[in-house]
Scaffold this motif. Structure first.
Motif, PDB file in Angstrom:
ATOM      1  N   SER A 477     -35.378  20.943  25.433  1.00  0.00           N
ATOM      2  CA  SER A 477     -34.575  20.576  24.516  1.00  0.00           C
ATOM      3  C   SER A 477     -33.050  21.111  24.443  1.00  0.00           C
ATOM      4  O   SER A 477     -32.087  20.814  24.288  1.00  0.00           O
ATOM      5  N   TYR A 478     -33.321  22.361  24.591  1.00  0.00           N
ATOM      6  CA  TYR A 478     -32.238  23.370  24.684  1.00  0.00           C
ATOM      7  C   TYR A 478     -31.168  23.022  25.806  1.00  0.00           C
ATOM      8  O   TYR A 478     -30.060  23.058  25.714  1.00  0.00           O
ATOM      9  N   ALA A 479     -31.972  22.924  27.107  1.00  0.00           N
ATOM     10  CA  ALA A 479     -31.416  22.392  28.247  1.00  0.00           C
ATOM     11  C   ALA A 479     -30.280  21.065  28.032  1.00  0.00           C
ATOM     12  O   ALA A 479     -29.156  21.034  28.459  1.00  0.00           O
ATOM     13  N   GLU A 480     -30.818  20.290  27.342  1.00  0.00           N
ATOM     14  CA  GLU A 480     -30.480  18.993  27.152  1.00  0.00           C
ATOM     15  C   GLU A 480     -29.101  19.009  26.223  1.00  0.00           C
ATOM     16  O   GLU A 480     -28.180  18.558  26.580  1.00  0.00           O
ATOM     17  N   ALA A 481     -29.268  19.776  25.020  1.00  0.00           N
ATOM     18  CA  ALA A 481     -28.196  20.098  24.125  1.00  0.00           C
ATOM     19  C   ALA A 481     -27.161  20.898  24.711  1.00  0.00           C
ATOM     20  O   ALA A 481     -25.784  20.306  24.566  1.00  0.00           O
ATOM     21  N   LEU A 482     -27.490  21.859  25.575  1.00  0.00           N
ATOM     22  CA  LEU A 482     -26.218  22.450  26.387  1.00  0.00           C
ATOM     23  C   LEU A 482     -25.391  21.308  27.140  1.00  0.00           C
ATOM     24  O   LEU A 482     -24.246  21.669  27.178  1.00  0.00           O
ATOM     25  N   ASN A 483     -26.190  20.627  28.007  1.00  0.00           N
ATOM     26  CA  ASN A 483     -25.477  20.048  28.842  1.00  0.00           C
ATOM     27  C   ASN A 483     -24.629  18.818  27.941  1.00  0.00           C
ATOM     28  O   ASN A 483     -23.604  18.702  28.533  1.00  0.00           O
ATOM     29  N   GLU A 484     -25.018  18.194  26.880  1.00  0.00           N
ATOM     30  CA  GLU A 484     -24.286  17.413  26.309  1.00  0.00           C
ATOM     31  C   GLU A 484     -22.895  18.255  25.438  1.00  0.00           C
ATOM     32  O   GLU A 484     -22.098  17.350  25.080  1.00  0.00           O
ATOM     33  N   CYS A 485     -23.315  19.527  25.362  1.00  0.00           N
ATOM     34  CA  CYS A 485     -22.012  20.303  25.115  1.00  0.00           C
ATOM     35  C   CYS A 485     -21.218  20.594  26.249  1.00  0.00           C
ATOM     36  O   CYS A 485     -20.391  21.568  25.882  1.00  0.00           O
ATOM     37  N   ASN A 486     -21.378  20.062  27.338  1.00  0.00           N
ATOM     38  CA  ASN A 486     -20.496  20.304  28.473  1.00  0.00           C
ATOM     39  C   ASN A 486     -20.746  21.762  29.028  1.00  0.00           C
ATOM     40  O   ASN A 486     -19.857  22.461  29.443  1.00  0.00           O
ATOM     41  N   ARG A 487     -21.887  22.412  28.806  1.00  0.00           N
ATOM     42  CA  ARG A 487     -22.368  23.644  29.023  1.00  0.00           C
ATOM     43  C   ARG A 487     -23.387  23.314  30.275  1.00  0.00           C
ATOM     44  O   ARG A 487     -24.484  24.291  30.021  1.00  0.00           O
ATOM     45  N   THR A 488     -23.290  22.778  31.175  1.00  0.00           N
ATOM     46  CA  THR A 488     -24.521  22.431  32.165  1.00  0.00           C
ATOM     47  C   THR A 488     -24.661  23.524  32.710  1.00  0.00           C
ATOM     48  O   THR A 488     -25.739  23.833  33.065  1.00  0.00           O
ATOM     49  N   GLY A 489     -23.705  24.172  33.272  1.00  0.00           N
ATOM     50  CA  GLY A 489     -24.273  25.432  33.856  1.00  0.00           C
ATOM     51  C   GLY A 489     -25.163  26.548  33.396  1.00  0.00           C
ATOM     52  O   GLY A 489     -26.151  27.105  33.885  1.00  0.00           O
ATOM     53  N   GLU A 515     -26.066  13.183  35.524  1.00  0.00           N
ATOM     54  CA  GLU A 515     -27.155  13.573  36.490  1.00  0.00           C
ATOM     55  C   GLU A 515     -28.131  14.496  35.792  1.00  0.00           C
ATOM     56  O   GLU A 515     -29.283  14.305  35.989  1.00  0.00           O
ATOM     57  N   PHE A 516     -27.549  15.455  35.391  1.00  0.00           N
ATOM     58  CA  PHE A 516     -28.371  16.516  34.557  1.00  0.00           C
ATOM     59  C   PHE A 516     -29.285  15.651  33.543  1.00  0.00           C
ATOM     60  O   PHE A 516     -30.271  16.324  33.060  1.00  0.00           O
ATOM     61  N   ARG A 517     -28.600  15.062  32.712  1.00  0.00           N
ATOM     62  CA  ARG A 517     -29.586  14.317  31.695  1.00  0.00           C
ATOM     63  C   ARG A 517     -30.383  13.623  32.242  1.00  0.00           C
ATOM     64  O   ARG A 517     -31.604  13.844  31.661  1.00  0.00           O
ATOM     65  N   GLU A 518     -30.260  12.603  33.220  1.00  0.00           N
ATOM     66  CA  GLU A 518     -31.438  12.198  33.943  1.00  0.00           C
ATOM     67  C   GLU A 518     -32.375  13.218  34.148  1.00  0.00           C
ATOM     68  O   GLU A 518     -33.890  12.973  34.114  1.00  0.00           O
ATOM     69  N   ALA A 519     -32.166  14.298  34.919  1.00  0.00           N
ATOM     70  CA  ALA A 519     -33.144  15.167  35.275  1.00  0.00           C
ATOM     71  C   ALA A 519     -33.824  15.725  34.282  1.00  0.00           C
ATOM     72  O   ALA A 519     -35.079  16.066  34.328  1.00  0.00           O
ATOM     73  N   VAL A 520     -33.425  16.101  33.085  1.00  0.00           N
ATOM     74  CA  VAL A 520     -33.915  16.604  31.943  1.00  0.00           C
ATOM     75  C   VAL A 520     -34.930  15.602  31.369  1.00  0.00           C
ATOM     76  O   VAL A 520     -36.252  15.704  31.247  1.00  0.00           O
ATOM     77  N   LEU A 521     -34.650  14.255  31.271  1.00  0.00           N
ATOM     78  CA  LEU A 521     -35.528  13.342  30.946  1.00  0.00           C
ATOM     79  C   LEU A 521     -36.734  13.221  31.678  1.00  0.00           C
ATOM     80  O   LEU A 521     -37.802  12.920  31.153  1.00  0.00           O
ATOM     81  N   ARG A 522     -36.379  13.319  33.041  1.00  0.00           N
ATOM     82  CA  ARG A 522     -37.593  13.049  33.961  1.00  0.00           C
ATOM     83  C   ARG A 522     -38.440  14.150  33.672  1.00  0.00           C
ATOM     84  O   ARG A 522     -39.729  14.183  34.030  1.00  0.00           O
ATOM     85  N   GLU A 523     -37.949  15.590  33.656  1.00  0.00           N
ATOM     86  CA  GLU A 523     -38.571  16.642  33.585  1.00  0.00           C
ATOM     87  C   GLU A 523     -39.590  16.458  32.279  1.00  0.00           C
ATOM     88  O   GLU A 523     -40.746  16.958  32.552  1.00  0.00           O
ATOM     89  N   ARG A 524     -39.264  16.192  31.281  1.00  0.00           N
ATOM     90  CA  ARG A 524     -39.838  16.023  29.980  1.00  0.00           C
ATOM     91  C   ARG A 524     -40.852  14.838  30.326  1.00  0.00           C
ATOM     92  O   ARG A 524     -42.124  15.021  29.841  1.00  0.00           O
ATOM     93  N   ALA A 525     -40.694  13.945  30.964  1.00  0.00           N
ATOM     94  CA  ALA A 525     -41.883  12.891  31.183  1.00  0.00           C
ATOM     95  C   ALA A 525     -42.863  13.477  32.151  1.00  0.00           C
ATOM     96  O   ALA A 525     -44.076  13.452  31.695  1.00  0.00           O
ATOM     97  N   CYS A 526     -42.435  14.381  33.051  1.00  0.00           N
ATOM     98  CA  CYS A 526     -43.817  15.165  33.859  1.00  0.00           C
ATOM     99  C   CYS A 526     -44.242  16.130  32.960  1.00  0.00           C
ATOM    100  O   CYS A 526     -45.376  16.152  33.359  1.00  0.00           O
ATOM    101  N   GLU A 527     -43.856  17.014  32.150  1.00  0.00           N
ATOM    102  CA  GLU A 527     -44.226  17.932  31.637  1.00  0.00           C
ATOM    103  C   GLU A 527     -45.114  17.395  30.448  1.00  0.00           C
ATOM    104  O   GLU A 527     -46.270  17.910  29.979  1.00  0.00           O
TER     105      GLU A 527
END
Length: 610
Positions: A477-489, A515-527
């Protein structure tokens, strides 16, 4: 209006019949919860002693959200009458014809009246009045308002328990928020003297503020520990902590920041939208910043206080199993415990055997290879045997052919009707003696394993919990929020921590925001498969394409001499929303029961269900 008052007096208020939960029904630890000596007691009696007073709070704990099959005292509706929430997503498809997913949702029959149907008629995914959420909230407020009078409880414990009660209330509201949006704000123990004063439905912002306020008050309580100590763990394992509150705050603010609510337009027009009960009235990037700040605060506290960590060590698959299954680990933030052992909840096994846990090809394909690269059917090496060299979470979530099973390995391949001689069925396929049934688990070709584990014996008699919130979710969730705040790195280290725990390499660098958002949502599905995360991810991101895409099974056949596989991908039966013109965004939130709306206390119906 009077009937509403009677309803809450009867369902929520009433007398405190605290014998409804026994040691067999619910236990935080092993010893501390015992049956009270009487079922006819008054508030004065209960709060005259610490022993009785604590049981009021334990009763409130005992109605926290629980996805496993529950006894009548808790209501069958928690499982959509043998169905599971994943059946409403692209991860699973139920083969039952009489469960909630099929009777109510796949058929397109769902409407506001469905919220008043009995479980046998196909229960909905969350019952506003059938669940015991309001009872739990009521008990928690009764405790908060009366615990100060207990003579044999010290002040520190009173403050700690009041903080726990606030987290219980916030947890119930957080769960309902994801199903209904804005809610009536019950900020005290409603009593008969309140008369017609039961609150109307609040705005979405007021509801989120209420939840966050409760959590902040708990977080600020110095007597509420960051974690349950080792000395307390025997009797108090499972109690809510400051980490529980901070983790839940991340979940709530992430959901609130997502496009379902945080948007330039409401997801669906209606009175509730006009009154800002189902969206905020506009988009504000600060909501993502608030979610990111909550994540930052959590990890600052974690770095300072320690204790919590992703379960690691040994075989990655077993570490992952401990993370979602085992009580009292360093990954467990909110652990719900209505049953002690698996043999108390046989319904979970029945629902799986009869077909409610049917995994889709789409879910199977989400799991990467063991090196972290994407699985691809067009890759000859991948397609030759797609069951090996994959993400360890795949074989723990889905029972794979050739995986360890009982004293040997699973043989669950089908018989190929065009060449029965060379492609016979596996010994475990359609073999009821090992709880595999062609009309149930293997309907889609793939069968679930997570929570069910090894159905030949390993599952039986195991201590069980419902992992309502795990540390891994806060990471993602934190990774997703950072990405949406343009702090993907900055976000990479948090998603990589979850991947690395199961031996996967780091996520590919250089992804853009989408792309990062899609990766997070996929990671959440697998986890979090079968942990009731995917559905909320789909609705909060308004993923119409994931709801409307056609789903497939994965049929596989194995040559008896060469061991080579053949594969077929049959399209599964269309759901109502997968047919042309069958989808509507009104499905994102549930309807309130019409009987409640018609009582006239201000419970405005959700848009599209008026």
């Amino acid at each position: 209006m009077k009937s509403l008052t009677r309803y809450f007096q009867g369902l929520m208020l009433g007398t405190l019949l605290i014998t409804t939960i026994s040691c067999e029904d619910f236990a935080l630890g092993e010893k501390f919860l015992q049956k009270p000596p009487s079922s006819d007691v008054t508030i004065d009696t209960i709060f005259s002693t610490a022993v009785y007073a604590r049981r009021v709070l334990w009763n409130s704990y005992g109605n926290l959200p629980y996805a496993f099959w529950a006894s009548n005292s808790y209501g069958f509706s928690t499982n959509m009458w043998f169905g599971i929430q994943e059946d409403l997503t692209d991860l699973c498809n139920s083969a039952l014809t009489w469960d909630g997913p099929n009777k109510v949702y796949y058929s397109g029959a769902y409407n506001a009246g469905s919220e008043e149907a009995s479980d046998g008629d196909g229960a909905t995914k969350y019952g506003f009045t059938r669940r015991n959420s309001w009872k739990s909230i009521r008990m928690a407020w009764v405790f908060i308002e009366n615990v100060d009078r207990v003579p044999d409880m010290d002040e520190a414990e009173k403050l700690r328990l009041k903080a726990e009660a606030k987290i219980v209330i916030a947890t119930q509201y957080a769960e309902m928020l994801r199903h209904f949006g804005g809610l009536p704000i019950v900020d005290r123990a409603i009593s008969a003297e309140d008369g017609l004063g039961f609150p109307a439905r609040a705005t979405l912002q007021e509801t989120v503020n209420f939840i966050v306020r409760l959590l902040d008050e708990a977080i600020d309580c110095k007597e509420l520990p960051w974690n349950v100590t080792e000395e307390e763990s025997d009797n108090w394992s499972g109690r809510l902590t400051r980490a529980s509150a901070m983790g839940l705050k991340v979940r709530v603010l992430l959901f609130a920041a997502s496009p379902l609510f945080n948007n330039e337009m409401p997801y669906y027009e209606g009175e509730a939208s006009e009154k800002l009960m189902t969206w905020f009235g506009g988009y504000d990037p600060k909501r993502w910043e608030d979610a990111a700040k909550a994540g930052e605060d959590f990890f600052k506290a974690l770095n300072k206080e320690g204790f919590y960590d992703l379960v690691k060590g040994g075989e990655p698959r077993m570490a992952f199993r401990d993370a979602y299954y085992t009580r009292g680990t360093t990954e467990s933030l909110i652990s719900v415990r209505r049953h002690y052992k698996t043999n108390n909840i046989g319904g979970i096994m029945q629902s799986a055997r009869w077909g409610a846990w049917g995994v889709t090809k789409e879910y199977f394909d989400m799991f990467p290879m063991a090196d972290g690269s994407d699985f691809d059917w067009n890759n000859q090496e991948h397609a030759k045997n797609p069951f090996v060299n994959r993400d360890p979470r795949l074989c723990e979530t889905i029972l794979l052919d050739g995986d360890k099973f009982g004293s040997g390995v699973a043989a669950i391949y089908r018989q190929y009707l065009k060449d029965k001689t060379n492609y016979p069925k596996g010994e475990h396929y359609n073999n009821k003696s090992v709880n595999l049934d062609d009309k149930g688990l293997t309907t889609n070709g793939l069968t679930a394993r997570k929570f069910l584990l090894d159905r030949q014996g390993e599952w039986s008699g195991r201590v069980i919990q419902w992992p309502l919130l795990r540390l891994a979710e806060v990471y993602l969730s934190y990774a997703e929020a950072l990405n949406e705040c343009n702090r993907t790195g900055e976000a990479y280290s948090y998603i990589n921590a979850v991947r690395n725990r199961v031996g996967l390499g780091d996520l590919k660098a250089g992804l853009n925001k989408d792309e990062f958002r899609e990766a997070v949502l996929r990671e959440r599905a697998c986890e979090f498969g079968f942990e009731e995360v995917r559905f909320y991810d789909l609705i909060r991101w308004k993923r119409e394409t994931d709801f409307t895409k056609h789903l497939h099974g994965l049929y596989f056949y194995k040559h008896k001499k060469t061991g080579e596989y053949l594969f077929e991908f049959p399209q599964l039966k269309e759901r109502a929303w997968q047919k042309a013109g069958g989808f509507s965004p009104k499905w994102y939130l549930s309807a309130f029961p019409p009987k409640e709306v018609n009582k006239g206390y201000g419970l405005v119906q959700n848009p599209g269900w008026e």
